[in-house]
Design a protein around this motif. Structure first.
Motif, mmCIF file in Angstrom:
data_model
loop_
_atom_site.group_PDB
_atom_site.id
_atom_site.type_symbol
_atom_site.label_atom_id
_atom_site.label_comp_id
_atom_site.label_asym_id
_atom_site.label_seq_id
_atom_site.Cartn_x
_atom_site.Cartn_y
_atom_site.Cartn_z
ATOM 1 N N GLU A 1 0.824 -1.211 0.000
ATOM 2 C CA GLU A 1 0.000 0.000 0.000
ATOM 3 C C GLU A 1 0.859 1.264 0.000
ATOM 4 O OE1 GLU A 1 -2.649 -0.532 3.302
ATOM 5 O OE2 GLU A 1 -3.846 -2.023 2.237
ATOM 6 N N GLU B 1 2.406 1.580 -3.448
ATOM 7 C CA GLU B 1 1.405 2.032 -4.417
ATOM 8 C C GLU B 1 1.190 3.541 -4.294
ATOM 9 O OE1 GLU B 1 -2.063 -0.352 -3.607
ATOM 10 O OE2 GLU B 1 -1.548 -1.794 -5.160
ATOM 11 N N ASN B 2 1.097 4.027 -3.066
ATOM 12 C CA ASN B 2 0.848 5.458 -2.832
ATOM 13 C C ASN B 2 2.048 6.324 -3.196
ATOM 14 O OD1 ASN B 2 -1.790 5.076 -1.926
ATOM 15 N ND2 ASN B 2 -1.124 4.808 0.189
ATOM 16 N N THR C 1 1.213 2.277 -8.954
ATOM 17 C CA THR C 1 0.859 0.862 -9.121
ATOM 18 C C THR C 1 1.692 0.156 -10.183
ATOM 19 O OG1 THR C 1 -0.875 1.460 -10.682
ATOM 20 C CG2 THR C 1 -1.527 1.218 -8.367
ATOM 21 N N GLU C 2 2.400 0.918 -11.016
ATOM 22 C CA GLU C 2 3.157 0.304 -12.105
ATOM 23 C C GLU C 2 4.660 0.235 -11.829
ATOM 24 O OE1 GLU C 2 2.032 2.544 -15.562
ATOM 25 O OE2 GLU C 2 0.085 1.540 -15.672
ATOM 26 N N THR D 1 6.530 -2.039 -6.516
ATOM 27 C CA THR D 1 5.136 -2.299 -6.170
ATOM 28 C C THR D 1 4.704 -3.642 -6.739
ATOM 29 O OG1 THR D 1 4.678 0.076 -6.189
ATOM 30 C CG2 THR D 1 2.778 -1.405 -6.306
ATOM 31 N N LEU D 2 5.074 -3.895 -7.989
ATOM 32 C CA LEU D 2 4.712 -5.164 -8.632
ATOM 33 C C LEU D 2 5.389 -6.350 -7.944
ATOM 34 C CD1 LEU D 2 4.851 -3.951 -12.326
ATOM 35 C CD2 LEU D 2 2.793 -4.463 -10.987
ATOM 36 N N MET E 1 3.428 -7.062 -4.896
ATOM 37 C CA MET E 1 2.178 -7.751 -5.260
ATOM 38 C C MET E 1 2.445 -9.243 -5.406
ATOM 39 S SD MET E 1 0.483 -5.138 -8.005
ATOM 40 C CE MET E 1 -1.046 -6.045 -8.183
ATOM 41 N N GLN F 1 -3.194 -9.415 -11.951
ATOM 42 C CA GLN F 1 -3.048 -7.963 -12.011
ATOM 43 C C GLN F 1 -1.598 -7.578 -12.297
ATOM 44 O OE1 GLN F 1 -4.442 -5.983 -8.462
ATOM 45 N NE2 GLN F 1 -3.714 -3.993 -9.134
ATOM 46 N N THR G 1 -0.150 -5.914 -15.865
ATOM 47 C CA THR G 1 0.553 -4.634 -15.812
ATOM 48 C C THR G 1 1.923 -4.757 -16.462
ATOM 49 O OG1 THR G 1 -0.618 -4.012 -13.794
ATOM 50 C CG2 THR G 1 1.400 -2.799 -14.285
#
Length: 102
Positions: free
Chosen positions: A44, A47-48, A52-53, A57-58, A61, A83, A87
């Motif tokens: 989180e 992401e912030n 998200t890319e 972050t990936l 995930m 997801q 991406t």
């Protein structure tokens, strides 16, 4: 980890790495719930802060999906993996092989 958070801040990359390392330790001990909570926190924040890319972050995930999978939470693992994969394909191109396809 708490010292890094206090000095560097909760969203500093080294702090997030420390939190992620602690999550890995929890996974190795079979402490899935605690690991999941930390992995969610890191994802989180990344992401912030990074979006998200962003590769970090990936990666997170994927880490969280792996935790879900190892804990038998197949649907959640599948959704996160899908997801992240979509991406990556969108960013790098569908022709580029993913590591699991080598």
């Amino acid at each position: 980890m708490e010292a890094r958070q206090g000095i560097l801040g909760a969203d500093y990359p080294d702090t997030l790495t420390s939190i992620n390392n602690l999550a890995t330790t929890y996974i190795n001990q079979g402490r899935w719930k605690e690991a999941e909570e930390l992995e969610m926190q890191v994802m989180e924040i990344r992401e912030n802060v990074l979006g998200t890319e962003h590769p970090s972050t990936l990666t997170n995930m994927g880490n969280l999906a792996s935790t879900y999978r190892n804990h038998g939470r197949w649907k959640e693992a599948e959704e996160l993996e899908a997801q992240a994969t979509e991406t990556i394909k969108r960013l790098l191109g569908a022709a580029l092989p993913l590591p699991s396809e080598n």
